[in-house]
Design a protein around this motif. Structure first.
Motif, PDB file in Angstrom:
ATOM      1  N   PHE A 164       0.854  -1.186   0.000  1.00 19.20           N
ATOM      2  CA  PHE A 164       0.000   0.000   0.000  1.00 19.20           C
ATOM      3  C   PHE A 164       0.892   1.238   0.000  1.00 19.20           C
ATOM      4  O   PHE A 164       1.768   1.361   0.862  1.00 19.20           O
ATOM      5  N   PRO A 165       0.704   2.152  -0.961  1.00 22.11           N
ATOM      6  CA  PRO A 165      -0.263   2.012  -2.051  1.00 22.11           C
ATOM      7  C   PRO A 165       0.186   0.988  -3.080  1.00 22.11           C
ATOM      8  O   PRO A 165       1.382   0.716  -3.216  1.00 22.11           O
ATOM      9  N   SER A 166      -0.782   0.447  -3.791  1.00 22.86           N
ATOM     10  CA  SER A 166      -0.480  -0.556  -4.802  1.00 22.86           C
ATOM     11  C   SER A 166      -0.289   0.112  -6.164  1.00 22.86           C
ATOM     12  O   SER A 166      -0.533   1.308  -6.324  1.00 22.86           O
ATOM     13  N   ASP A 167       0.158  -0.653  -7.123  1.00 23.84           N
ATOM     14  CA  ASP A 167       0.214  -0.157  -8.498  1.00 23.84           C
ATOM     15  C   ASP A 167      -1.212  -0.027  -9.013  1.00 23.84           C
ATOM     16  O   ASP A 167      -1.996  -0.987  -8.945  1.00 23.84           O
ATOM     17  N   LYS A 168      -1.554   1.136  -9.502  1.00 24.86           N
ATOM     18  CA  LYS A 168      -2.942   1.355  -9.919  1.00 24.86           C
ATOM     19  C   LYS A 168      -3.375   0.426 -11.042  1.00 24.86           C
ATOM     20  O   LYS A 168      -4.556   0.116 -11.182  1.00 24.86           O
ATOM     21  N   GLY A 169      -2.405  -0.050 -11.813  1.00 27.34           N
ATOM     22  CA  GLY A 169      -2.737  -1.002 -12.869  1.00 27.34           C
ATOM     23  C   GLY A 169      -3.164  -2.354 -12.342  1.00 27.34           C
ATOM     24  O   GLY A 169      -3.706  -3.177 -13.092  1.00 27.34           O
ATOM     25  N   ASP A 170      -2.920  -2.613 -11.037  1.00 26.68           N
ATOM     26  CA  ASP A 170      -3.308  -3.900 -10.431  1.00 26.68           C
ATOM     27  C   ASP A 170      -4.728  -3.892  -9.890  1.00 26.68           C
ATOM     28  O   ASP A 170      -5.239  -4.930  -9.481  1.00 26.68           O
ATOM     29  N   ILE A 171      -5.372  -2.729  -9.857  1.00 27.99           N
ATOM     30  CA  ILE A 171      -6.706  -2.620  -9.278  1.00 27.99           C
ATOM     31  C   ILE A 171      -7.759  -3.080 -10.284  1.00 27.99           C
ATOM     32  O   ILE A 171      -7.791  -2.621 -11.424  1.00 27.99           O
ATOM     33  N   VAL A 172      -8.612  -3.985  -9.838  1.00 29.42           N
ATOM     34  CA  VAL A 172      -9.668  -4.525 -10.700  1.00 29.42           C
ATOM     35  C   VAL A 172     -10.988  -4.523  -9.926  1.00 29.42           C
ATOM     36  O   VAL A 172     -10.987  -4.430  -8.696  1.00 29.42           O
ATOM     37  N   PRO A 173     -12.120  -4.625 -10.641  1.00 28.35           N
ATOM     38  CA  PRO A 173     -13.414  -4.639  -9.940  1.00 28.35           C
ATOM     39  C   PRO A 173     -13.532  -5.868  -9.047  1.00 28.35           C
ATOM     40  O   PRO A 173     -13.028  -6.944  -9.374  1.00 28.35           O
ATOM     41  N   MET A 174     -14.200  -5.709  -7.915  1.00 28.21           N
ATOM     42  CA  MET A 174     -14.454  -6.848  -7.042  1.00 28.21           C
ATOM     43  C   MET A 174     -15.751  -7.538  -7.452  1.00 28.21           C
ATOM     44  O   MET A 174     -16.759  -6.876  -7.726  1.00 28.21           O
ATOM     45  N   ASP A 175     -15.722  -8.854  -7.479  1.00 29.27           N
ATOM     46  CA  ASP A 175     -16.936  -9.636  -7.639  1.00 29.27           C
ATOM     47  C   ASP A 175     -17.544  -9.795  -6.247  1.00 29.27           C
ATOM     48  O   ASP A 175     -17.178 -10.689  -5.484  1.00 29.27           O
ATOM     49  N   PHE A 176     -18.436  -8.881  -5.899  1.00 30.25           N
ATOM     50  CA  PHE A 176     -18.999  -8.881  -4.546  1.00 30.25           C
ATOM     51  C   PHE A 176     -19.665 -10.209  -4.200  1.00 30.25           C
ATOM     52  O   PHE A 176     -19.542 -10.702  -3.079  1.00 30.25           O
ATOM     53  N   LYS A 177     -20.378 -10.772  -5.168  1.00 31.63           N
ATOM     54  CA  LYS A 177     -21.159 -11.982  -4.886  1.00 31.63           C
ATOM     55  C   LYS A 177     -20.272 -13.148  -4.466  1.00 31.63           C
ATOM     56  O   LYS A 177     -20.492 -13.775  -3.424  1.00 31.63           O
ATOM     57  N   SER A 178     -19.240 -13.451  -5.251  1.00 32.46           N
ATOM     58  CA  SER A 178     -18.404 -14.615  -4.939  1.00 32.46           C
ATOM     59  C   SER A 178     -17.509 -14.352  -3.728  1.00 32.46           C
ATOM     60  O   SER A 178     -17.275 -15.256  -2.910  1.00 32.46           O
ATOM     61  N   THR A 179     -17.021 -13.123  -3.603  1.00 32.74           N
ATOM     62  CA  THR A 179     -16.166 -12.804  -2.457  1.00 32.74           C
ATOM     63  C   THR A 179     -16.957 -12.883  -1.164  1.00 32.74           C
ATOM     64  O   THR A 179     -16.501 -13.462  -0.168  1.00 32.74           O
ATOM     65  N   TRP A 180     -18.159 -12.322  -1.171  1.00 32.47           N
ATOM     66  CA  TRP A 180     -18.966 -12.362   0.047  1.00 32.47           C
ATOM     67  C   TRP A 180     -19.438 -13.779   0.360  1.00 32.47           C
ATOM     68  O   TRP A 180     -19.507 -14.169   1.546  1.00 32.47           O
ATOM     69  N   ALA A 181     -19.749 -14.569  -0.657  1.00 33.98           N
ATOM     70  CA  ALA A 181     -20.146 -15.964  -0.420  1.00 33.98           C
ATOM     71  C   ALA A 181     -19.033 -16.728   0.289  1.00 33.98           C
ATOM     72  O   ALA A 181     -19.287 -17.550   1.179  1.00 33.98           O
ATOM     73  N   ALA A 182     -17.787 -16.438  -0.078  1.00 35.23           N
ATOM     74  CA  ALA A 182     -16.647 -17.084   0.583  1.00 35.23           C
ATOM     75  C   ALA A 182     -16.503 -16.593   2.019  1.00 35.23           C
ATOM     76  O   ALA A 182     -16.131 -17.367   2.917  1.00 35.23           O
ATOM     77  N   MET A 183     -16.783 -15.318   2.264  1.00 36.34           N
ATOM     78  CA  MET A 183     -16.785 -14.793   3.632  1.00 36.34           C
ATOM     79  C   MET A 183     -17.853 -15.498   4.462  1.00 36.34           C
ATOM     80  O   MET A 183     -17.610 -15.881   5.624  1.00 36.34           O
ATOM     81  N   GLU A 184     -19.021 -15.682   3.882  1.00 31.00           N
ATOM     82  CA  GLU A 184     -20.107 -16.371   4.581  1.00 31.00           C
ATOM     83  C   GLU A 184     -19.712 -17.801   4.951  1.00 31.00           C
ATOM     84  O   GLU A 184     -20.012 -18.271   6.057  1.00 31.00           O
ATOM     85  N   GLU A 185     -19.032 -18.474   4.039  1.00 34.83           N
ATOM     86  CA  GLU A 185     -18.598 -19.840   4.313  1.00 34.83           C
ATOM     87  C   GLU A 185     -17.604 -19.877   5.467  1.00 34.83           C
ATOM     88  O   GLU A 185     -17.636 -20.798   6.301  1.00 34.83           O
ATOM     89  N   CYS A 186     -16.720 -18.876   5.545  1.00 27.29           N
ATOM     90  CA  CYS A 186     -15.768 -18.805   6.655  1.00 27.29           C
ATOM     91  C   CYS A 186     -16.493 -18.680   7.990  1.00 27.29           C
ATOM     92  O   CYS A 186     -16.050 -19.250   9.003  1.00 27.29           O
ATOM     93  N   GLN A 187     -17.605 -17.944   7.998  1.00 31.35           N
ATOM     94  CA  GLN A 187     -18.383 -17.843   9.235  1.00 31.35           C
ATOM     95  C   GLN A 187     -19.079 -19.165   9.538  1.00 31.35           C
ATOM     96  O   GLN A 187     -19.085 -19.626  10.686  1.00 31.35           O
TER      97      GLN A 187
END
Length: 354
Positions: A164-187
């Motif tokens: 941090f800070p990262s290279d701005k070229g490395d920033i990409v959109p987050m897939d909220f659905k799949s990322t949050w589903a994985a968070m839910e599984e961790c819980q």
């Protein structure tokens, strides 16, 4: 004859407690651990309640240190129960070491007494990376579970080294659905008792909630008298999401901070009239909004001072004056904005909540 290691550990415990008894004998010290007076707030997950005052561990440049570990030990000694870390901070290991030593020294009887929060860094904000990232965090901490695990920012970055800070070229959109589903599984599997987000606007929370089975228990955001987050707080209250404040004193001296909170004339005048510090006035204001807070300090006097906000109140007149302070976000998050990235302007990143 006792084992040398066991005897050494006993000596360490005795010397530590003797040193703390001297430090804690000062007239400014209060044993909040014995008083048990740090309130806690229930979360929508129904799991462990969260203490409303916690200790942050982000030091920039991000680095671990013995000073950090000793400060955490002192904080546990005087009654702090909530500790906030993150994968990118490089503070998970010192926190874990401090927890282990606190148990050894008898400062706490079990890990259950503490509330530990960590965060998923952007390089791992992908559905198939969330659980491995959390398992790495738990290994760093030497713990079997977290009390709260947060998505650190509403963006992903190409997998690789945390920075941090990262290279701005490395920033990409987050897939909220799949990322949050994985968070839910961790819980669900017990790696964390509660899950949440950080730095999410009303619009981004709405997007996440549209596909979520488990709603976020917490949204950790910048909040202080100069950035009061009224709209976001109202939205989160309606959705059952607890708001937790980072940089409640402005975060002066960090890339995400501002010195304007501690320099605010309104807060200075109230502090002088009340015989309090500017920091105490700011923290008390946050507390009276029903918001928990994370305050980073490794200074023993300030660690104690931060807890001395619970036995007094701001007047209606003082609250009115604070409510009239001109509002400005301290951290615009320019590091996440670029012409070629998912967010091309600050307004787009924060969905005009600036």
């Amino acid at each position: 004859m006792e084992d040398t290691h066991v005897l050494g550990s006993k000596i360490v415990r005795i010397l530590y407690k003797e040193r703390m008894s001297v430090e804690c004998g000062s007239e400014n010290y209060r044993d909040y651990r014995k008083m048990g007076c740090i309130p806690e707030v229930g979360l929508s997950s129904g799991k462990r309640s969260m203490p409303v005052i916690g200790m942050g561990t982000a030091v920039y440049p991000f680095t671990r240190s013995e000073t950090m570990k000793l400060a955490i030990l002192h904080a546990i000694q005087i009654g702090y129960k909530h500790f906030d870390t993150a994968a990118v901070y490089d503070s998970e290991q010192p926190l874990g070491e401090a927890i282990a030593e606190a148990l050894q020294l008898g400062l706490i009887n079990s890990r259950e007494e503490l509330f530990i929060t960590s965060k998923l860094w952007c390089n791992d904000a992908y559905g198939d990376c969330v659980r491995p990232a959390l398992e790495k965090t738990l290994k760093n901490l030497g713990l079997e579970y977290l009390d709260l695990y947060l998505i650190h920012w509403p963006v992903s970055m190409k997998p690789g080294e945390y920075k941090f800070p990262s290279d701005k070229g490395d920033i990409v959109p987050m897939d909220f659905k799949s990322t949050w589903a994985a968070m839910e599984e961790c819980q669900r599997v017990g790696l964390t008792r509660s899950i949440g987000v950080s730095n999410f606007s009303c619009k981004k929370l709405t997007q996440l909630l549209s596909t979520a089975d488990i709603p976020p228990a917490v949204n950790q955001v910048e909040m202080h008298p100069l950035w009061q987050q009224k709209k976001l707080r109202e939205f989160c209250a309606a959705k059952g999401i607890h708001v937790s404040a980072y940089s409640p004193l402005g975060g002066k001296g960090t890339p995400w901070g501002t010195g304007q909170v501690m320099d605010c004339t309104v807060l200075k005048d109230i502090a002088q009239a009340r015989g309090k510090t500017v920091a105490q006035v700011s923290l008390r204001w946050v507390y009276e909004q029903g918001v928990s807070m994370l305050v980073k300090s490794f200074n023993k006097e300030r660690l104690n001072e931060n807890l001395q906000i619970l036995d007094w109140s701001l007047s209606k007149e003082e609250l009115h004056l604070i409510g009239q302070i001109p509002q400005r976000r301290g951290y615009p998050a320019m590091e996440f904005v670029s012409d070629g990235g998912p967010y091309k302007t600050v307004e787009e990143f924060w969905d005009d909540e600036i």
